[in-house]
Design an enzyme around this catalytic site. Structure first.
Site, mmCIF file in Angstrom:
data_model
loop_
_atom_site.group_PDB
_atom_site.id
_atom_site.type_symbol
_atom_site.label_atom_id
_atom_site.label_comp_id
_atom_site.label_asym_id
_atom_site.label_seq_id
_atom_site.Cartn_x
_atom_site.Cartn_y
_atom_site.Cartn_z
ATOM 1 N N PHE A 123 0.662 21.109 -63.320
ATOM 2 C CA PHE A 123 0.748 19.771 -63.901
ATOM 3 C C PHE A 123 -0.107 19.666 -65.158
ATOM 4 C CE2 PHE A 123 -2.858 19.665 -60.951
ATOM 5 C CZ PHE A 123 -3.852 19.109 -61.740
ATOM 6 N N HIS A 156 -3.026 22.483 -65.581
ATOM 7 C CA HIS A 156 -3.013 23.444 -64.471
ATOM 8 C C HIS A 156 -1.775 24.327 -64.590
ATOM 9 C CE1 HIS A 156 -2.295 24.180 -59.896
ATOM 10 N NE2 HIS A 156 -2.858 25.228 -60.463
ATOM 11 N N CYS A 182 -3.797 31.867 -62.970
ATOM 12 C CA CYS A 182 -3.515 30.461 -62.727
ATOM 13 C C CYS A 182 -4.856 29.740 -62.603
ATOM 14 C CB CYS A 182 -2.706 30.298 -61.444
ATOM 15 S SG CYS A 182 -2.356 28.579 -61.032
ATOM 16 N N HIS A 199 -10.369 25.295 -54.938
ATOM 17 C CA HIS A 199 -9.667 25.047 -56.205
ATOM 18 C C HIS A 199 -8.938 23.719 -56.208
ATOM 19 C CE1 HIS A 199 -5.981 25.863 -54.103
ATOM 20 N NE2 HIS A 199 -5.267 26.088 -55.180
ATOM 21 N N GLY A 200 -8.882 23.047 -55.059
ATOM 22 C CA GLY A 200 -8.169 21.774 -54.984
ATOM 23 C C GLY A 200 -8.180 21.266 -53.556
ATOM 24 N N ALA A 201 -7.221 20.392 -53.252
ATOM 25 C CA ALA A 201 -7.170 19.798 -51.920
ATOM 26 C C ALA A 201 -6.536 20.735 -50.897
ATOM 27 C CB ALA A 201 -6.402 18.478 -51.968
#
Length: 355
Positions: free
Chosen positions: A124, A154, A68, A276-278
């Protein structure tokens, strides 16, 4: 118990249950060090961590969505040729990405049942444009310009990664010198390849759906869930990216900016890993009850950036609302505070598609 380090500023909230989960992992055989990144949050396995081991590997830390990750594409379309309303109308017509056919360009048999699909949850596709450039030299080295429309995809290896985990799951780990470990890593590496191919297939389907093949160019591609062998050690990343492959994109929620960053030479302290993100702030089960008085079925598809969300699942829209995520600015500030990154540019959402 092995060493545990949490990379987060005082402003960046980390839930206690996630910290407890790190302690549980630290007691596994062969675990040397654990790093929780600022987007750390609880799950079956906490998301936003890196685990260094010797002698053992742990497929269940990586989970079922091996590979992922995110791929950022330049699509060969400038801002002035971006037709927002027409693209929204075209994307709205997609019932399922699996219904869109694209040419099979691979000689080997595809292990993903529906190649070119993103799945649900936080996966997304997002069209973006440049918001602000902070490091012009690094920005231009990525072959970007402020006039480009970009596409960020993603998703991961879909059913293939789940098949691999089911075959090799062992909560006590697998000895690295065993035939089973070698077989797992062979399947794992193949899943990384197919996860990236899946993102490429998604990009082609999306472009086809809006009526243009465009000139799709991959700018960067990063994995979030994978094992990397480093010398005689193994770094397990669950919701974390490697800092050793150049520029990284760190997205926020659908209602916030994404950050293109360049890792520094200081990432040894974070096991050569970045966020990798929030990271989630709320569990999915409570989102709708907390937000039902704020949003209706129409305004939940708009953001403060005037971007538009395409998603036919109202529950998923609530689960993925910006309020359900941590503040991406605090994540980035934490990484800067620990001298792990330099910001290259920020990207602004235009259209977000969720399958």
């Amino acid at each position: 118990m092995s060493e545990i380090k949490i990379i987060a500023s005082n402003k960046c909230w980390i839930e206690d249950i996630a910290k407890k989960q790190l302690e549980d992992i630290s007691n596994l055989n062969g675990v040397l060090k654990i790093v929780g990144l600022p987007d750390l949050h609880a799950g079956k396995i906490p998301v936003g961590l890196a685990v260094e081991t010797s002698d053992f590997i742990y497929p269940h830390i990586i989970g079922n969505d091996i590979g992922c990750g995110m791929t950022l594409f330049k699509i060969g379309i400038s801002k002035k040729k971006f037709k927002k309303e027409r693209w929204i109308k075209s994307l709205d017509k997609i019932k399922d990405l699996s219904d869109i056919e694209i040419a099979d360009i691979y000689e080997e048999e595809c292990p993903i049942l529906n190649l070119g699909t993103i799945g649900s949850g936080n996966h997304f596709v997002e069209f973006q444009c440049v918001n602000e450039v902070y490091n012009k030299e690094e920005f231009e080295q990525l072959r970007l310009s402020t006039d480009d429309i970009m596409m960020l995809v993603h998703c991961g290896s879909r059913n293939y990664g789940e098949t691999i985990l089911n075959k090799f799951y062992n909560k006590n780990g697998i000895e690295v010198e065993s035939d089973k470990a070698r077989a797992y890593m062979e399947s794992h590496d193949k899943a990384l390849i197919w996860a990236e191919r899946n993102r490429e297939a998604v990009s082609k389907k999306i472009m086809q759906s809006i009526g243009t093949s465009g000139n799709i160019e991959k700018i960067l591609s990063i994995n979030h869930n994978f094992i990397e062998k480093r010398q005689d050690k193994f770094i397990h990343r669950k919701g974390a990216v490697s800092s050793e492959s150049g520029a990284v994109i760190i997205p926020g929620s659908r209602g916030s900016l994404s950050y293109i960053v360049m890792p520094t030479e200081n990432t040894e302290i974070s096991l050569y890993s970045l966020s990798h993100g929030a990271g989630r702030k709320w569990s999915r089960s409570i989102c709708k009850s907390r937000l039902k008085n704020k949003y209706n079925k129409d305004n939940i598809k708009q953001t403060k950036f005037k971007s538009h969300i395409i998603c036919n699942d109202i529950n998923l829209l609530f689960q993925e609302a910006p309020e359900a995520y941590k503040n991406i600015e605090q994540i980035i500030e934490s990484l800067i505070e620990y001298k792990l990154i330099q910001v290259v540019a920020t990207m602004k959402p235009l259209i977000t598609y969720k399958g």
